[in-house]
Design an enzyme around this catalytic site. Structure first.
Site, PDB file in Angstrom:
ATOM      1  N   ASP A  37      37.815  29.885 -11.949  1.00 36.81           N
ATOM      2  CA  ASP A  37      38.731  29.839 -10.811  1.00 36.81           C
ATOM      3  C   ASP A  37      40.003  29.145 -11.278  1.00 36.81           C
ATOM      4  OD1 ASP A  37      40.157  29.429  -8.487  1.00 36.81           O
ATOM      5  OD2 ASP A  37      38.502  28.529  -7.367  1.00 36.81           O
ATOM      6  N   SER A  77      56.270  40.090 -15.418  1.00 33.94           N
ATOM      7  CA  SER A  77      56.699  41.137 -14.504  1.00 33.94           C
ATOM      8  C   SER A  77      58.149  41.487 -14.791  1.00 33.94           C
ATOM      9  CB  SER A  77      56.559  40.678 -13.049  1.00 33.94           C
ATOM     10  OG  SER A  77      57.176  41.596 -12.153  1.00 33.94           O
ATOM     11  N   TYR A  80      56.843  36.135  -4.744  1.00 29.64           N
ATOM     12  CA  TYR A  80      56.192  36.645  -5.960  1.00 29.64           C
ATOM     13  C   TYR A  80      57.181  36.696  -7.119  1.00 29.64           C
ATOM     14  CZ  TYR A  80      53.916  39.948  -9.141  1.00 29.64           C
ATOM     15  OH  TYR A  80      53.375  40.557 -10.245  1.00 29.64           O
ATOM     16  N   LYS A  93      56.868  34.634 -10.678  1.00 24.85           N
ATOM     17  CA  LYS A  93      56.799  35.308 -11.977  1.00 24.85           C
ATOM     18  C   LYS A  93      57.962  34.884 -12.870  1.00 24.85           C
ATOM     19  CE  LYS A  93      53.887  37.639 -12.916  1.00 24.85           C
ATOM     20  NZ  LYS A  93      52.512  37.296 -13.369  1.00 24.85           N
TER      21      LYS A  93
END
Length: 297
Positions: free
Chosen positions: A64, A143, A157, A161
């Protein structure tokens, strides 16, 4: 030469594809995922089934990335089990969709935690072993949004990134003298095959989100539709996994600093080329060119 590899966020998407591609290439691969006996029990079973059916060494491991104790236990268990660790693939990530203002600060922190702080937890567990052996590889799955086209309603997001990319660039120089290599893999737009959009989170402040609908009605659906139209029909997210496997099999010092897999060509490769050139030139100007490649290459 077979390597021992851990891939985070390997229950689905790029991660699940990557562990299979690496195992097919002959490596010992640990598919890190949380809830191997709970929410991701089926994914863990799928990995075991794939290993059996294809006679490869692919093992699910409880990991995790939001829990340092879980990360520490996973890395320690891998090293005890396999005797070493050669490659860390930072793949875990989570996307959210919606007007930025409608996300609470706590939600932004959670996105940052999953996409950025997770890599720090894994590095702090794994790097002591890589440094001690004077060899290793960090693969960061980033990304194209960090430098390419940035449509609205994806800001948390994109910001996370971008932070991950900055961390990866700095880490590359800081681990080089320990003989540790770095590659940043930059996937572009893949609207199918990764569950990114399907499992995306949404803002908690619905009142603010509704206020944005008065001026931006249907924008989220429009963005999704246009992004899908930009992506070629034959865009294959499996290419990301194949490129990671190819990087792992290259010799130390011969691996590319970045690998772009961007079927929609959003411009990130052009911008990154400039940024990475400036980085190389700056390191040359300050007399630190040795930090651009791993020691012992």
């Amino acid at each position: 030469m077979s390597k021992t590899i851990v891939v985070t966020g390997a229950s689905s998407g790029f991660g699940a594809m990557t562990v299979r591609a690496l195992a097919d290439a002959g490596h010992t691969v640990y598919a890190g995922m949380r809830g191997t006996t709970g929410r991701n029990q089926a994914s863990a079973a799928d990995a075991a089934r794939y290993a059996s059916e294809h006679a490869v060494d692919l093992r699910a491991v409880e990991l995790d990335v939001s829990d340092q104790a879980s990360v520490d236990a996973a890395i320690a268990g891998i090293i005890e089990d396999a005797g070493r660790l050669d490659v860390v693939v930072h793949n875990a990530g989570h996307m959210v969709l919606g007007p930025t203002e409608a996300f609470t600060p706590e939600q932004l922190a959670q996105v940052y935690d999953t996409n950025v702080l997770s890599t720090q937890r894994v590095n702090r567990a794994a790097l002591p072993h890589l440094r001690a052996q004077g060899d290793g590889l960090l693969v960061w799955v980033g990304s194209s949004s960090t430098r390419g086209g940035t449509p609205p309603y994806l800001a948390p997001y994109f910001a996370a990134k971008a932070a991950e990319d900055s961390l990866a660039v700095s880490y590359a120089a800081e681990v080089a003298r320990f003989g540790i290599d770095t590659t940043i893999v930059v996937p572009g737009l893949f609207t199918t095959g990764t569950n990114h959009f399907t499992n995306a989170g949404h803002p908690e402040d619905t009142a603010v989100a509704e206020a944005y609908e008065t001026r931006y009605a249907g924008l989220m659906e429009q963005v999704g539709k246009r992004l899908a139209e930009l992506s070629p029909a034959d865009a294959d997210p499996g290419e990301v996994a194949r490129q990671i496997a190819a990087v792992v099999d290259l010799p130390k010092g011969k691996r590319p600093f970045r690998v772009h897999i961007d079927p929609a060509d959003d411009g990130a490769e052009v911008v990154n080329a400039v940024g990475d050139r400036v980085r190389r030139e700056f390191y040359d100007r300050i007399g630190l060119t040795d930090l651009l490649s791993p020691a012992g290459a």
